[in-house]
Design an enzyme around this catalytic site. Structure first.
Site, short mmCIF file in Angstrom:
data_model
loop_
_atom_site.label_atom_id
_atom_site.label_comp_id
_atom_site.label_asym_id
_atom_site.label_seq_id
_atom_site.Cartn_x
_atom_site.Cartn_y
_atom_site.Cartn_z
N CYS A 68 0.86 -1.19 0.00
CA CYS A 68 0.00 0.00 0.00
C CYS A 68 0.89 1.23 0.00
CB CYS A 68 -0.91 0.02 1.23
SG CYS A 68 -2.07 -1.37 1.33
N LEU A 90 -3.25 -1.96 -2.30
CA LEU A 90 -3.14 -3.10 -3.20
C LEU A 90 -3.70 -4.29 -2.43
CD1 LEU A 90 -2.00 -4.20 -5.94
CD2 LEU A 90 0.08 -4.79 -4.67
N GLU A 144 2.69 -6.59 5.18
CA GLU A 144 2.01 -7.85 5.47
C GLU A 144 2.45 -8.35 6.84
OE1 GLU A 144 -0.33 -9.03 3.58
OE2 GLU A 144 0.03 -7.72 1.85
N ASP A 196 -5.07 -8.22 7.87
CA ASP A 196 -4.06 -8.15 8.92
C ASP A 196 -3.97 -6.76 9.53
OD1 ASP A 196 -3.08 -7.18 6.53
OD2 ASP A 196 -1.17 -8.23 6.60
N GLY A 221 14.97 -13.45 -3.35
CA GLY A 221 16.04 -13.89 -2.46
C GLY A 221 16.80 -12.75 -1.80
#
Length: 605
Positions: free
Chosen positions: A2, A45, A72, A95, A354
């Site tokens: 976001c 988003l 997140e 969340d 990664g």
């Protein structure tokens, strides 16, 4: 993913315009909340809970607490169950709501309960404060403006460069930092009165007094007394991957054939139940990793997508790229990240990467060289008995050797230690370019020892958090995509950081843990030497971007702290193909910084 923004006074139009500038971060939904004291906004988003119940800014039941949140929280489900047992009622599956109720229950300590990546601002109308926080590893960015009676925050620096209410002059020290390092290793930015919240930090702005209080809630340094347990390490990696796959939208994975992305991709394929998508980028005229990405994709059985990037593509979007670079970083790897993210957005909304493997698991060559130099007593000998003047002719010719020398010489002196190895050019060349004989970076990391044993921890807090994570966030959000980095999951980082440096590398190679894991799957990739993206900036600067580079060099003459004719000397070496890789990187750095200043209409004296 976001975008968040807010100010400490009521102005719906201003906050709406701040959010409008960063809607690429969250094109699915936007919201603004205003009362008599503050204005906060969000562009979202949708990743978890795709319904309108996840709309932001979001409040608690009585509307006394509001939050705007980017990121997140991977342990949201377990926290939700704990909070429900404590009597809290949830109206969504987002969340975001877990953070609100967690704040009600635990106050500022809610950040210690979160596992994830985040940048958020909570407005507590009863306590009359704004509470800002950035995650432990600095995966998500958060900027704030503070001057006199005005406080504001945003996910991106460009907001403060363009809004007249915040438009600030260039901070010379911040500009110098970027020219020397290619990013700002400190909490300062290129703009006066605009700062970055540091990783693992929280900030309280008291609305009544107009004062600020900051606190670091997490320190990544650990006593080096951990016990090596490869099975436990593998469980931590598996758990980190599983947590990072939580989403209500499709998830893909970037691959390059390198150790970090290969292990993440293999574990992604083992744990993800949806359609598997992998993405690789290659270059015309540069290092091409597509063959190795293809090998990995064939092994794990994914729908594989490739992109070939050339200089003409970069030139066509150069002005757009400067916009998304956001006056914050200059890393050329931003460009392939941006283009492959646009490709990935056609198939997924979340990608795994990664990023962080080198800093966490000991992947950089200089870790090995400096560590073993210390082990055999060479570092101590150099510090005590080798004066700079004795080696100056050699140091002037060899950038790597010069950076190693100044790093060893300054062990124990944090700011000079950082300058020794993280600058684009060694001190021998910096003093010829800039009037900086007494330059000291504005870095403030007293909790991290200036010790070769702790270089990975230092790089996690500075190089990774303030450069590579910014690069990943800005390049992927430009495509309205969320990148997740499981190798930076904090339980995993905490464990690996407790292990002595000697466990992570040997004389021939670093990242021995990851190499051992990959060897059990694909020995041919595990044996590969470390390459990285290999972005062909030399080819681009000589061809498609040559006019931009010449313009940047002319404009750089207006910077008073650059010694006359010094940059032109490097440019001539570049033209005659005798410039070192570090000098080439410096010219790229100059191009992006000067281009960004022009892009945002700044004049400098």
């Amino acid at each position: 993913m976001c975008g968040i923004a807010g100010i400490n006074f009521p102005d719906r139009n201003l906050v709406a315009h701040m959010i409008q500038q960063i809607t690429h971060r969250g094109p699915d939904d936007c919201g603004v909340v205003v009362d008599d004291v503050v204005s906060i906004g969000n562009c979202r988003l949708k990743i978890v809970d795709l319904t309108e119940r996840g709309h932001q800014p979001m409040s608690n039941e009585d509307g006394s607490i509001w939050i705007t949140f980017n990121g997140e929280i991977y342990n949201a489900s377990s926290l939700r169950m704990e909070l429900e047992k404590l009597g809290h009622t949830f109206l969504s599956d987002a969340d975001t709501e877990v953070i609100i109720h967690g704040y009600e229950e635990w106050g500022l300590n809610v950040v210690k309960r979160l596992n994830g990546m985040w940048a958020f601002a909570i407005y507590d109308s009863e306590k009359k404060l704004l509470f800002l926080s950035r995650d432990r590893m600095g995966i998500k960015p958060l900027y704030y403006f503070f001057q006199k009676d005005t406080f504001a925050f945003s996910s991106e620096l460009k907001v403060f460069a363009t809004e007249k209410e915040f438009h600030r002059p260039i901070l010379v020290e911040g500009l110098l930092e970027q020219l020397i390092f290619s990013f700002n290793p400190s909490s300062y930015t290129i703009l006066d009165s605009v700062y970055k919240l540091k990783p693992g930090e929280l900030l309280i702005y008291y609305l009544d007094s107009g004062s600020i209080w900051k606190h670091k809630f997490w320190n990544n340094c650990r006593e080096k007394n951990g016990i090596l347990d490869l099975r436990y390490l593998l469980r931590l990696i598996d758990e980190a991957i599983r947590l990072h796959l939580i989403a209500d939208v499709p998830v893909g994975c970037y691959v390059s054939g390198g150790l970090d992305s290969s292990i993440v991709a293999i574990k992604y394929a083992e744990n993800y139940e949806g359609m598997l998508h992998t993405f690789t980028v290659g270059f015309e005229g540069g290092n091409d990793e597509r063959e190795y990405g293809r090998t990995l994709a064939d092994f794990i059985g994914t729908n594989h997508h490739e992109l070939v990037l050339n200089g003409e593509m970069v030139a066509r979007e150069f002005d757009t790229l400067l916009y998304y670079y956001d006056l914050s970083i200059t890393d050329p790897a931003f460009i392939p990240n941006y283009f492959v993210s646009k490709l990935a957005k056609n198939y997924v909304t979340v990608t795994l990467a990664g990023e962080g493997g080198d800093e966490v698991f000991g992947g950089y060559d200089y870790y090995r060289y400096l560590y073993f130099a210390k082990q055999i007593g060479l570092s101590l000998f150099i510090r005590k008995f080798v004066p700079e003047g004795l080696l100056l002719p050699i140091l002037n010719k060899n950038d790597k050797l010069a950076k190693a020398f100044y790093t060893i010489k300054n062990e124990g002196k944090l700011k000079h230690f950082i300058t020794g190895y993280l600058t684009l050019l060694p001190r021998t060349k910096l003093v010829k370019l800039f009037s900086i004989e007494n330059f000291v970076p504005l870095v403030d990391e007293p909790a991290t020892p200036a010790d070769i044993e702790y270089m990975p921890e230092l790089d996690q807090r500075i190089l990774l958090a303030e450069n590579y994570n910014y690069k990943a966030d800005k390049s992927t959000s430009a495509a309205s995509l969320e990148e997740r980095v499981p190798l930076q999951e904090y339980h995993l980082v905490k464990y690996v950081n407790s292990l002595p440096m000697g466990y992570k590398l040997n004389l021939r190679e670093g990242k021995v843990f990851l190499r051992a894991i990959l060897y059990s799957y694909l020995p041919e990739l595990a044996k590969r030497k470390k390459y990285g993206y290999g972005t062909p900036i030399g080819t681009w600067l000589r061809n498609s971007l040559d006019a931009h580079l010449e313009s940047a060099i002319q404009q750089s003459r207006k910077l008073s702290f650059i010694k006359e004719g010094s940059i032109e000397k490097i440019y001539q070496k570049f033209r005659h193909r005798s410039a070192t890789q570090n000098e080439l990187a410096f010219l790229w750095n100059l191009l992006i910084i000067i281009g960004g200043l022009e892009r945002y209409g700044y004049l400098y004296s």
